[in-house]
Design an enzyme around this catalytic site. Structure first.
Site, short mmCIF file in Angstrom:
data_model
loop_
_atom_site.label_atom_id
_atom_site.label_comp_id
_atom_site.label_asym_id
_atom_site.label_seq_id
_atom_site.Cartn_x
_atom_site.Cartn_y
_atom_site.Cartn_z
N SER A 73 0.84 -1.20 0.00
CA SER A 73 0.00 0.00 0.00
C SER A 73 0.88 1.25 0.00
O SER A 73 2.07 1.18 0.28
CB SER A 73 -0.90 0.01 1.24
OG SER A 73 -1.60 -1.22 1.35
N GLU A 153 -0.78 -5.29 5.90
CA GLU A 153 0.51 -5.38 5.21
C GLU A 153 1.38 -6.46 5.85
O GLU A 153 1.99 -7.26 5.14
CB GLU A 153 1.23 -4.04 5.27
CG GLU A 153 0.64 -2.97 4.36
CD GLU A 153 1.31 -1.63 4.52
OE1 GLU A 153 1.12 -0.78 3.64
OE2 GLU A 153 2.02 -1.42 5.53
#
Length: 281
Positions: A73, A153
């Site tokens: 991201s 993540e």
């Protein structure tokens, strides 16, 4: 003669403030233009550096044998997804590649570029995970989560054989805190933000603060419905980041930290001159 002079003076006097104001506003506008122009130049330079790092990493680590790619991201990952899409649609490669996102942003990027969207339920084993970082130190310890996606993540990264980091040159430092001054993000259960804050400060010093939204009232809420603390640690204190990460993770209410220790295999840094430098584990 007096009356015409007064009329003349009366005619000019009301205009004087406007003339002065025009000069001041023109100067302000010129200064503002220069500042915005400089900021635009800086952004273009950083974007070019990010793009160079992303292209180098994707071309080296995503091959025809790569079946599942984890997509990170942030601003740098946009360039990685663009390069993946270019490889698929312009070069006719990577026909079987599946992309597993680490956030809503990553999911949208994958769909917007017509790449094959996967998930961890069906693709729990990932060949390579590519992501950005807020800061990388000389020991390859990362600070991540400036954009609020650290928990997902780290989950996706933990499923990958290889974790590759892409960043511009401003993210590289000898020790954490040199470049990134906003603290280490920590995702927490909403009800626990005060106890967690106090425990972190008591254990390691510094200051932990709840991240507040800019365009909504109240705190930022993550993709998982949680809050974020940003812990500004003591800059002059030596920390064993592996121990710190483990200790904070054990505090009840902490769901994940933005410290990525011993996870990245290689970092690609796009430089100001257009070159790419690498850092290995």
């Amino acid at each position: 003669m007096l009356k015409p002079l007064l009329l003349y003076r009366g005619f000019l006097t009301p205009q004087l403030p406007h003339l002065i104001s025009f000069g001041i506003n023109s100067a302000k506008a010129s200064t503002l233009f220069r500042r915005n122009f400089c900021k635009m130049d800086d952004k273009i330079a950083l974007d070019a550096a990010k793009s160079a790092a992303a292209q180098a990493a994707v071309d080296q680590w995503v091959t025809e044998d790569t079946k599942v790619v984890g997509v990170g991201s942030g601003s740098t990952i946009v360039f990685a997804v663009e390069r993946l899409a270019e490889r698929v649609w312009k070069e006719g490669a990577l026909a079987d590649m599946i992309c597993v996102p680490s956030s809503y942003q990553a999911r949208k990027l994958i769909l917007d570029h017509n790449l094959t969207l996967g998930d961890l339920d069906r693709n729990p084993k990932i060949d390579v995970y590519i992501d950005g970082a807020d800061e990388v130190d000389s020991h390859m310890v990362l600070i991540k989560g400036g954009g609020g996606c650290l928990m997902q993540e780290k989950i996706v990264a933990s499923c990958a054989k290889t974790v590759i980091i892409i960043a511009d040159y401003t993210k590289k430092s000898l020790r954490l805190g040199e470049q990134w001054c906003k603290g280490i993000p920590i995702e927490i259960a909403p009800m626990a933000h005060v106890p967690v804050k106090l425990k972190i400060e008591a254990l390691f010093g510094g200051e932990a603060s709840l991240r507040i939204a800019l365009k909504k009232a109240g705190p930022i809420v993550t993709d998982n419905g949680n809050f974020l603390l940003d812990w500004k640690f003591l800059a002059k204190r030596e920390y064993n980041w592996d121990e710190v990460n483990r200790a904070i993770s054990m505090i009840p209410g902490v769901l994940e930290t933005g410290l990525f220790v011993d996870m990245a295999s290689k970092c690609y840094f796009g430089m100001a001159d257009g070159s790419v430098k690498t850092q290995n584990k």
